[in-house]
Scaffold this motif. Structure first.
Motif, PDB file in Angstrom:
ATOM      1  N   ARG A  46       0.852  -1.191   0.000  1.00 37.04           N
ATOM      2  CA  ARG A  46       0.000   0.000   0.000  1.00 37.04           C
ATOM      3  C   ARG A  46       0.888   1.241   0.000  1.00 37.04           C
ATOM      4  O   ARG A  46       1.457   1.617   1.018  1.00 37.04           O
ATOM      5  N   PRO A  47       1.034   1.906  -1.161  1.00 40.37           N
ATOM      6  CA  PRO A  47       1.965   3.045  -1.242  1.00 40.37           C
ATOM      7  C   PRO A  47       1.447   4.274  -0.514  1.00 40.37           C
ATOM      8  O   PRO A  47       0.232   4.493  -0.402  1.00 40.37           O
ATOM      9  N   ARG A  48       2.384   5.076  -0.048  1.00 38.50           N
ATOM     10  CA  ARG A  48       2.082   6.366   0.576  1.00 38.50           C
ATOM     11  C   ARG A  48       2.920   7.428  -0.116  1.00 38.50           C
ATOM     12  O   ARG A  48       4.004   7.152  -0.650  1.00 38.50           O
ATOM     13  N   CYS A  49       2.436   8.658  -0.120  1.00 39.04           N
ATOM     14  CA  CYS A  49       3.182   9.781  -0.676  1.00 39.04           C
ATOM     15  C   CYS A  49       3.600  10.706   0.452  1.00 39.04           C
ATOM     16  O   CYS A  49       2.774  11.076   1.296  1.00 39.04           O
ATOM     17  N   ALA A  50       4.876  11.085   0.469  1.00 37.71           N
ATOM     18  CA  ALA A  50       5.397  12.002   1.476  1.00 37.71           C
ATOM     19  C   ALA A  50       6.043  13.196   0.797  1.00 37.71           C
ATOM     20  O   ALA A  50       6.638  13.067  -0.279  1.00 37.71           O
ATOM     21  N   ASP A  51       5.918  14.361   1.433  1.00 39.60           N
ATOM     22  CA  ASP A  51       6.610  15.553   0.963  1.00 39.60           C
ATOM     23  C   ASP A  51       7.981  15.577   1.630  1.00 39.60           C
ATOM     24  O   ASP A  51       8.086  15.759   2.843  1.00 39.60           O
ATOM     25  N   VAL A  52       9.022  15.399   0.830  1.00 43.21           N
ATOM     26  CA  VAL A  52      10.382  15.347   1.366  1.00 43.21           C
ATOM     27  C   VAL A  52      11.168  16.509   0.781  1.00 43.21           C
ATOM     28  O   VAL A  52      11.552  16.505  -0.386  1.00 43.21           O
ATOM     29  N   ALA A  53      11.360  17.526   1.597  1.00 40.35           N
ATOM     30  CA  ALA A  53      12.073  18.732   1.161  1.00 40.35           C
ATOM     31  C   ALA A  53      11.440  19.311  -0.106  1.00 40.35           C
ATOM     32  O   ALA A  53      12.142  19.741  -1.025  1.00 40.35           O
ATOM     33  N   GLY A  54      10.112  19.300  -0.157  1.00 41.96           N
ATOM     34  CA  GLY A  54       9.399  19.871  -1.288  1.00 41.96           C
ATOM     35  C   GLY A  54       9.242  18.939  -2.476  1.00 41.96           C
ATOM     36  O   GLY A  54       8.704  19.350  -3.506  1.00 41.96           O
ATOM     37  N   VAL A  55       9.701  17.698  -2.358  1.00 41.54           N
ATOM     38  CA  VAL A  55       9.614  16.731  -3.455  1.00 41.54           C
ATOM     39  C   VAL A  55       8.655  15.617  -3.064  1.00 41.54           C
ATOM     40  O   VAL A  55       8.794  15.024  -1.982  1.00 41.54           O
ATOM     41  N   PRO A  56       7.662  15.289  -3.915  1.00 41.62           N
ATOM     42  CA  PRO A  56       6.759  14.184  -3.589  1.00 41.62           C
ATOM     43  C   PRO A  56       7.450  12.839  -3.789  1.00 41.62           C
ATOM     44  O   PRO A  56       8.007  12.566  -4.849  1.00 41.62           O
ATOM     45  N   VAL A  57       7.449  12.013  -2.754  1.00 38.72           N
ATOM     46  CA  VAL A  57       8.137  10.725  -2.796  1.00 38.72           C
ATOM     47  C   VAL A  57       7.160   9.613  -2.457  1.00 38.72           C
ATOM     48  O   VAL A  57       6.440   9.683  -1.452  1.00 38.72           O
ATOM     49  N   LEU A  58       7.114   8.597  -3.315  1.00 38.28           N
ATOM     50  CA  LEU A  58       6.331   7.406  -3.045  1.00 38.28           C
ATOM     51  C   LEU A  58       7.137   6.505  -2.113  1.00 38.28           C
ATOM     52  O   LEU A  58       8.297   6.204  -2.384  1.00 38.28           O
ATOM     53  N   VAL A  59       6.522   6.077  -1.023  1.00 40.18           N
ATOM     54  CA  VAL A  59       7.140   5.146  -0.084  1.00 40.18           C
ATOM     55  C   VAL A  59       6.231   3.932   0.029  1.00 40.18           C
ATOM     56  O   VAL A  59       5.018   4.069   0.226  1.00 40.18           O
ATOM     57  N   VAL A  60       6.815   2.754  -0.097  1.00 41.93           N
ATOM     58  CA  VAL A  60       6.013   1.538  -0.013  1.00 41.93           C
ATOM     59  C   VAL A  60       6.877   0.412   0.554  1.00 41.93           C
ATOM     60  O   VAL A  60       8.090   0.362   0.310  1.00 41.93           O
ATOM     61  N   ARG A  61       6.252  -0.449   1.328  1.00 41.91           N
ATOM     62  CA  ARG A  61       6.911  -1.688   1.733  1.00 41.91           C
ATOM     63  C   ARG A  61       6.301  -2.802   0.894  1.00 41.91           C
ATOM     64  O   ARG A  61       5.087  -3.036   0.928  1.00 41.91           O
TER      65      ARG A  61
END
Length: 292
Positions: free
Chosen positions: A202-217
């Motif tokens: 189940r992917p999640r999106c995070a704002d990392v220093a202004g960049v959208p990053v998909l994080v998933v296990r």
């Protein structure tokens, strides 16, 4: 201070609401005619590593322009060469049109300016090719003067269409890698997501220093990619994760979670990848950019 004339022209094209109904119909027809798979990937340039349409435009533009120069500078001995150049440009036009229509249809959903401007771009280039075909026919009938004038008119429209094409690429970002100007942090940076909060697949999106990053296990392994699809900026976190890959919900591009490579187009560009780890304190997921 008033805007430069080219900017004013572009703004007016983008505001032509009357183009929306035909653009919507034509765009849907093109998408229906080119289903996802090998043909669409070929037209999109997935196999080439960048959009195919700009490369193909050099063929008709180059041959038609060369023919025009021979018409007015080459003398009588250059007539056959000018005619052959026009014929070569006409032969290259169908593939050029097909790749252009494919790219334009994939701008949906997009801002209205791209849809409207793209339709005018196509209309000008289509008319230009029609004039060049009429020019070649006139030459073969022996009406070289008429053929030259038709060729000059066609080349003029081709120049106008090329200017609009440049606007679509450089000002509207059609056919470019949408992630190129925000690659992400080089140092380990927190995502605000704790690993225990991640459900597998189940992917999640995070704002990392202004960049959208998909994080998933996935399969028990943490993976992270740039969340904005390189093709047309779809949110990968809204897509499906399966078989070690994520599918963009907009146009179906499939990217490997392991290295960001394109498994299926229409995206021609790989997805930027991030290393991911769990910080010792609190279990927060941290990421950093992996250099290409």
């Amino acid at each position: 201070m008033s805007s430069p004339l080219p900017t004013t022209v572009a703004d007016r094209l983008e505001s032509m609401q009357a183009l929306d109904p035909p653009a919507g119909v034509i765009g849907k027809a093109v998408r229906d005619a080119v289903p996802r798979g090998p043909v669409k990937d070929a037209l999109s340039g997935t196999w080439l590593g960048h959009a195919l349409h700009p490369l193909l435009t050099d063929l008709p533009i180059g041959t038609f322009t060369s023919a025009l120069l021979l018409d007015f500078l080459g003398g009588a001995g250059a007539r056959d060469a000018a005619d052959r150049l026009i014929a070569i440009g006409l032969a290259a036009a169908p593939a050029t049109f097909a790749t252009g229509w494919n790219d334009w249809a994939d701008t949906e959903p997009a801002n209205d300016g791209v849809r409207r401007t793209g339709l005018v771009h196509a209309a000008l280039n289509g008319t230009a090719v029609g004039l060049m075909a009429a020019s070649l026919a006139a030459r073969r009938r022996g009406a070289r003067g008429r053929g030259k004038l038709l060729g000059l008119a066609g080349a003029s429209l081709l120049g106008a269409g090329g200017w609009i094409g440049g606007h679509l690429s450089y000002a509207q970002g059609v056919g470019v890698d949408t992630t190129v100007f925000d690659p992400g942090p080089e140092d380990w940076t927190g995502t605000g997501i704790r690993e225990p909060e991640l459900d597998d697949g189940r992917p999640r999106c995070a704002d990392v220093a202004g960049v959208p990053v998909l994080v998933v296990r996935h399969g028990g392994v943490l993976r992270a990619l740039h969340n904005r699809c390189t093709h047309r900026a779809g949110s990968l976190a809204d897509g499906e994760v399966a078989d070690g890959a994520v599918t963009c919900p907009l146009h179906g591009s499939v990217f490997s979670l392991e290295d960001g490579s394109v498994r299926r187009g229409p995206a021609p560009y790989p997805q930027p990848r991030f290393e991911a780890r769990t910080a010792s304190a609190g279990g927060e997921v941290e990421v950093r950019r992996v250099a290409p």
